[in-house]
Design an enzyme around this catalytic site. Structure first.
Site, mmCIF file in Angstrom:
data_model
loop_
_atom_site.group_PDB
_atom_site.id
_atom_site.type_symbol
_atom_site.label_atom_id
_atom_site.label_comp_id
_atom_site.label_asym_id
_atom_site.label_seq_id
_atom_site.Cartn_x
_atom_site.Cartn_y
_atom_site.Cartn_z
ATOM 1 N N ASP A 28 26.737 -3.407 -4.294
ATOM 2 C CA ASP A 28 27.741 -3.493 -5.093
ATOM 3 C C ASP A 28 28.646 -2.331 -4.742
ATOM 4 O OD1 ASP A 28 29.545 -3.914 -7.699
ATOM 5 O OD2 ASP A 28 27.838 -4.969 -8.139
ATOM 6 N N HIS A 68 33.138 -1.829 -10.865
ATOM 7 C CA HIS A 68 32.459 -2.590 -11.033
ATOM 8 C C HIS A 68 30.750 -2.363 -10.700
ATOM 9 C CE1 HIS A 68 30.203 -6.418 -9.756
ATOM 10 N NE2 HIS A 68 31.253 -7.045 -10.524
ATOM 11 N N SER A 87 28.590 -11.930 -12.932
ATOM 12 C CA SER A 87 28.074 -10.303 -12.269
ATOM 13 C C SER A 87 27.504 -9.494 -13.438
ATOM 14 C CB SER A 87 29.487 -9.526 -11.854
ATOM 15 O OG SER A 87 29.978 -9.805 -10.699
#
EC number: 3.4.21.-
Length: 422
Positions: free
Chosen positions: A139, A177, A348
């Site tokens: 990520d 994120h 996600s």
């Protein structure tokens, strides 16, 4: 506690219509991935056409090369070169997810998604804290000193721009994120903030996307290789043929990828096969386009594609269809940089719920039997593999069996662990 809601696939990789420049200052140089016959390929010949080797894969016969655009034809004709594929740009769809947040630590709450997958009832059996179980999260990196995460970050590595670095500054999450995804898997059960599905599991943070949520397919392939090699950089160190679940090796047992895109590049698939054959369970987001099928790498048969549901058990409108399983992916509260917490949504956010459940299954099984379960296949409906267990214990919300909306259903940790333990 400040909450912000953002729709995030997190990161959808789009195949570029043209090759990406190797750097801003080298507009005539492009990055390609070259599949080779190692017995015939001479890396030094690349220098002769003005190129250079950026990265040489250890586990597949391929190299990442920066080469002048007008020399690609020469590269293709070199002895030992079997295929040349242009690298593809990776972009974050929507606004950057740097939303900020307060540093005050709130009292711990259990996010609805953690409750929905029935994780808390497993923690008396295992919270994932088994030394041989690690989850590699590919990520944007991680806030490695976040008080709700720090104790579970076992290793971090960055593969941005083809350079492997374990320096903390290179691993740092400048987007948010990655920290959010990792929190859903492994936020600590420590009376503050939130708690993850497997609050004791060790995390390998593999940074493959930059502050803008941008990276490349080659960086992701390198990231998968790093997850297989582990911190010591050696796959199957003791030569016994066992990699995942072997206490003598430090490969990840789970790879979690909250990313995806339309391009099917052979070298990326080759690396997926390497991870699968090593016994690593691979989990990936199905995509946020509302498309009739998952994006890559979730579309590969060796990968568990994850769709997203909301708190009413409805499939999210953005969730790509034909997932293998589903999990909570709307209004998901989790950790965020600067010791904060944010609420995001997307496939996600669904993906780490499944990755966490897989970690609990493997941890519980290892505690009892001293080994981990095989990965299994999409069609498995037995208790002998991880995927089979996920399928037969899922909350089957659609038509009986697999369906194009929910897949096999919403994963349930409690029943899955019970099935694994017999």
């Amino acid at each position: 506690m400040k909450k912000s809601i953002a729709l995030v696939l997190s990161i959808v990789l789009l195949a570029a219509l043209f090759a990406v420049p190797a750097s801003a200052g080298e507009q005539n140089t492009i990055r390609v991935i070259v599949s080779v016959d190692k017995a015939k390929f001479n890396p030094h010949e690349v220098l002769g056409i003005g190129g250079h080797i950026v990265y040489q894969f250890k586990l597949i016969p391929a190299v990442v090369v920066d080469v002048p655009a007008n020399a690609v034809g020469k590269l293709k004709k070199m002895p030992g070169v079997e295929k040349v594929e242009f690298d593809h740009q990776a972009v974050l769809l929507g606004k950057p997810s740097w939303l900020g947040g307060g540093s005050t630590q709130p009292a711990q709450t259990i996010p609805w998604g953690i409750e929905r997958v029935k994780a808390p009832s497993v923690w008396s059996i295992t919270d994932g804290s088994v030394s041989v179980i690690q989850v590699a999260v590919l990520d944007t990196g991680v806030d490695y000193d976040h008080p709700d995460l720090a104790a579970n970050i076992a290793w971090c590595v960055s593969t941005l721009r083809g350079k492997v670095s374990t320096k903390l500054r290179d691993c740092a999450d400048q987007n948010g994120h990655g920290t959010h995804v990792i929190g859903t898997i492994a936020a600590l059960n420590n009376d503050i903030g939130v708690v993850g599905v497997a609050p004791g599991v060790q995390i390998y943070s593999v940074r493959v996307l930059d502050a803008r949520g941008s990276g490349s397919y080659s960086d992701i392939a390198i990231g998968i290789e790093q997850a297989i090699l582990g911190p010591d950089g050696v796959a199957d160190k003791d030569g016994d043929g066992i990699i995942a679940g072997d206490p003598d090796d430090d490969a990840a047992e789970v790879i979690s990828m909250s990313l995806g895109g339309p391009a099917d590049d052979s070298y990326l698939y080759d690396m997926i096969i390497q991870a699968y054959n090593a016994g690593i369970v691979i989990v990936a987001a199905s995509g946020n386009e509302g498309a009739p099928s998952p994006s890559y790498p979730a579309a590969y048969p060796e990968v568990i594609a994850v769709g997203a549901i909301d708190s009413n058990d409805n499939i999210a409108s953005f969730s790509n269809r034909q997932p293998e399983v589903s999990a909570p992916g709307v209004d998901i509260l989790s950790t965020y940089p600067d010791d904060s917490y944010e609420t995001l949504m997307g496939t996600s956010m669904a993906t780490p719920h499944v990755s966490g459940v897989v970690a609990l299954i493997q941890a519980a099984y290892y505690q009892k039997y001293g080994k981990i379960l095989p990965v299994g296949t999409f069609d498995d409906i037995s208790k002998n593999t991880v995927r089979g267990i996920l399928h037969i214990t899922a909350d089957d919300l659609g038509p009986t069996g697999w369906d194009a909306d929910y897949g096999y259903g919403v994963v349930r940790a409690a029943l899955a662990v019970q099935a694994a333990l017999g």
